[in-house]
Design an enzyme around this catalytic site. Sequence first.
Site, PDB file in Angstrom:
ATOM      1  N   ARG A 186      -6.656  -5.719 -11.778  1.00 49.15           N
ATOM      2  CA  ARG A 186      -5.336  -6.267 -11.491  1.00 49.15           C
ATOM      3  C   ARG A 186      -4.565  -6.360 -12.807  1.00 49.15           C
ATOM      4  O   ARG A 186      -4.954  -7.067 -13.724  1.00 49.15           O
ATOM      5  CB  ARG A 186      -5.468  -7.643 -10.841  1.00 49.15           C
ATOM      6  CG  ARG A 186      -4.170  -8.470 -10.801  1.00 49.15           C
ATOM      7  CD  ARG A 186      -3.031  -7.803 -10.042  1.00 49.15           C
ATOM      8  NE  ARG A 186      -3.371  -7.438  -8.696  1.00 49.15           N
ATOM      9  CZ  ARG A 186      -3.320  -8.287  -7.658  1.00 49.15           C
ATOM     10  NH1 ARG A 186      -2.974  -9.542  -7.845  1.00 49.15           N
ATOM     11  NH2 ARG A 186      -3.624  -7.853  -6.450  1.00 49.15           N
ATOM     12  N   LYS A 189      -8.192   2.113   5.187  1.00 48.63           N
ATOM     13  CA  LYS A 189      -7.783   0.707   5.257  1.00 48.63           C
ATOM     14  C   LYS A 189      -6.472   0.570   6.019  1.00 48.63           C
ATOM     15  O   LYS A 189      -5.645   1.499   6.044  1.00 48.63           O
ATOM     16  CB  LYS A 189      -7.637   0.124   3.854  1.00 48.63           C
ATOM     17  CG  LYS A 189      -6.740   0.910   2.911  1.00 48.63           C
ATOM     18  CD  LYS A 189      -6.843   0.373   1.486  1.00 48.63           C
ATOM     19  CE  LYS A 189      -6.094   1.237   0.491  1.00 48.63           C
ATOM     20  NZ  LYS A 189      -6.222   0.723  -0.903  1.00 48.63           N
ATOM     21  N   GLU A 193      -2.792   0.135  -5.349  1.00 49.88           N
ATOM     22  CA  GLU A 193      -1.828  -0.711  -4.643  1.00 49.88           C
ATOM     23  C   GLU A 193      -0.812  -1.257  -5.639  1.00 49.88           C
ATOM     24  O   GLU A 193      -1.091  -1.369  -6.838  1.00 49.88           O
ATOM     25  CB  GLU A 193      -2.515  -1.887  -3.926  1.00 49.88           C
ATOM     26  CG  GLU A 193      -3.376  -1.492  -2.753  1.00 49.88           C
ATOM     27  CD  GLU A 193      -3.857  -2.704  -1.949  1.00 49.88           C
ATOM     28  OE1 GLU A 193      -3.227  -3.790  -2.054  1.00 49.88           O
ATOM     29  OE2 GLU A 193      -4.851  -2.561  -1.232  1.00 49.88           O
ATOM     30  N   LYS A 199       0.830  -1.204   0.000  1.00 49.63           N
ATOM     31  CA  LYS A 199       0.000   0.000   0.000  1.00 49.63           C
ATOM     32  C   LYS A 199       0.864   1.254   0.000  1.00 49.63           C
ATOM     33  O   LYS A 199       0.607   2.206  -0.746  1.00 49.63           O
ATOM     34  CB  LYS A 199      -0.973  -0.028   1.170  1.00 49.63           C
ATOM     35  CG  LYS A 199      -2.015  -1.149   1.017  1.00 49.63           C
ATOM     36  CD  LYS A 199      -2.971  -1.206   2.172  1.00 49.63           C
ATOM     37  CE  LYS A 199      -4.059  -2.252   1.921  1.00 49.63           C
ATOM     38  NZ  LYS A 199      -3.531  -3.623   1.777  1.00 49.63           N
ATOM     39  N   ASN A 203       1.280  -4.680  -5.677  1.00 50.91           N
ATOM     40  CA  ASN A 203       1.466  -5.969  -5.008  1.00 50.91           C
ATOM     41  C   ASN A 203       2.759  -6.620  -5.461  1.00 50.91           C
ATOM     42  O   ASN A 203       2.971  -6.824  -6.665  1.00 50.91           O
ATOM     43  CB  ASN A 203       0.280  -6.880  -5.323  1.00 50.91           C
ATOM     44  CG  ASN A 203      -1.023  -6.334  -4.771  1.00 50.91           C
ATOM     45  OD1 ASN A 203      -1.381  -6.584  -3.631  1.00 50.91           O
ATOM     46  ND2 ASN A 203      -1.724  -5.558  -5.590  1.00 50.91           N
ATOM     47  N   ASP A 254      -2.707  -2.697  -8.926  1.00 50.66           N
ATOM     48  CA  ASP A 254      -4.150  -2.533  -8.768  1.00 50.66           C
ATOM     49  C   ASP A 254      -4.542  -1.128  -9.201  1.00 50.66           C
ATOM     50  O   ASP A 254      -3.981  -0.136  -8.714  1.00 50.66           O
ATOM     51  CB  ASP A 254      -4.572  -2.776  -7.317  1.00 50.66           C
ATOM     52  CG  ASP A 254      -4.502  -4.242  -6.944  1.00 50.66           C
ATOM     53  OD1 ASP A 254      -4.302  -5.082  -7.843  1.00 50.66           O
ATOM     54  OD2 ASP A 254      -4.650  -4.555  -5.743  1.00 50.66           O
ATOM     55  N   ARG A 285     -15.818  -3.339  -1.941  1.00 45.86           N
ATOM     56  CA  ARG A 285     -14.575  -4.030  -2.272  1.00 45.86           C
ATOM     57  C   ARG A 285     -14.751  -4.946  -3.471  1.00 45.86           C
ATOM     58  O   ARG A 285     -15.707  -5.717  -3.542  1.00 45.86           O
ATOM     59  CB  ARG A 285     -14.105  -4.845  -1.072  1.00 45.86           C
ATOM     60  CG  ARG A 285     -13.914  -4.015   0.192  1.00 45.86           C
ATOM     61  CD  ARG A 285     -13.803  -4.888   1.416  1.00 45.86           C
ATOM     62  NE  ARG A 285     -15.024  -5.671   1.629  1.00 45.86           N
ATOM     63  CZ  ARG A 285     -15.135  -6.658   2.511  1.00 45.86           C
ATOM     64  NH1 ARG A 285     -14.095  -7.001   3.249  1.00 45.86           N
ATOM     65  NH2 ARG A 285     -16.274  -7.309   2.645  1.00 45.86           N
ATOM     66  N   ARG A 328     -11.926  -6.851 -11.133  1.00 45.46           N
ATOM     67  CA  ARG A 328     -12.638  -7.536 -10.056  1.00 45.46           C
ATOM     68  C   ARG A 328     -13.807  -6.662  -9.627  1.00 45.46           C
ATOM     69  O   ARG A 328     -13.625  -5.642  -8.979  1.00 45.46           O
ATOM     70  CB  ARG A 328     -11.673  -7.830  -8.919  1.00 45.46           C
ATOM     71  CG  ARG A 328     -10.547  -8.793  -9.347  1.00 45.46           C
ATOM     72  CD  ARG A 328      -9.347  -8.745  -8.450  1.00 45.46           C
ATOM     73  NE  ARG A 328      -8.699  -7.441  -8.514  1.00 45.46           N
ATOM     74  CZ  ARG A 328      -7.655  -7.103  -7.738  1.00 45.46           C
ATOM     75  NH1 ARG A 328      -7.168  -7.967  -6.868  1.00 45.46           N
ATOM     76  NH2 ARG A 328      -7.116  -5.906  -7.839  1.00 45.46           N
TER      77      ARG A 328
END
Length: 320
Positions: free
Chosen positions: A214, A164, A285, A129, A287, A277, A237, A229
């Site tokens: 993603r 978050k 984000e 993050k 990852n 993301d 979410r 997603r």
Amino acid sequence: MHFLFVIDPLPALKAWKDSSVAIMRGLAAQGHDFSFATMGDLYVLEGRVRVSATAMRLRADADWHGHDWWTQDAAPRDCTLADFDAVLMRKDPPFDMEYVYATHLFDHAAAQGARVFNAGAAIRNHPEKLAITEFAQYTAPTLVSRDMARLRAFHAQHGDVIVKPLDGMGGSGIFRLRPGEPNLGSILETLTELGTRTIMAQRYIPEILDGDKRILIIGGEPVPFALARVPLVGETRGNLAAGGSGRAQPLSDRDLELAQAVGRKLAERGLLLIGLDVIGDYITEINVTSPTCFVEITEQTGYDVAGRFVQALVRAVGAA
């Protein structure tokens, strides 16, 4: 070549959709060998980073929805990480202190000749993050703080905000704070543990309704398809773990711009595989621990993500 996967216990994996298993299948298809170990199998003896590793094979008649998709070749053997052509760190979060210790062991092993992907220092220096703060020009307004007054002021300024924890995964601990949120104080107190834990706040991005994309980046270059997603109706979410559904789609021009800006820069730091993301036009984000969505993209588009990753991995090892 022989590769080592540092991974969660194999019986716990959902082989039919697991990206690490997809990589194993890609390696097997090209005639490579591999072993597995958990983080608890790593150790240091007399200055050498070692592991108790178990050679494995995929069953020819594997039921990927079952638990008997692999076989163990022999008893675990003790060896150094440098004995393998490469080590793949595929342990899922949480990114706790045990994970951090493992990245230090990978750094020591690299100094002893091991090849680790993603590299230990690269994982450690790019928390998923916080890493977006390096690319603020590509993110929605973002605040990282544990100060209650500062968080309240950010919410008052932007009205609709996502908050978050910095170490969550799968959408856990994410809250949407709309204008006039009656539980604002309670939510912030809970997430910050009464001001003792730093969290992230981001302006809400309405395009989440079209999906949290993603984008996989391999060797600095993006895969041409993203997995959007899409959240359940009434849900904020989009994470698959939170009930979102995955829809593969070609990268937009903006997606490509973001992926190239991030990918080429971070690949130079030892990040062979990145899961970016993106919501709307913004990065949310980066990852780097064990990016997923290989299987969903491949099944829906026919693009062999695992095959491309294996090619990049073999090329990176050969260039050493």
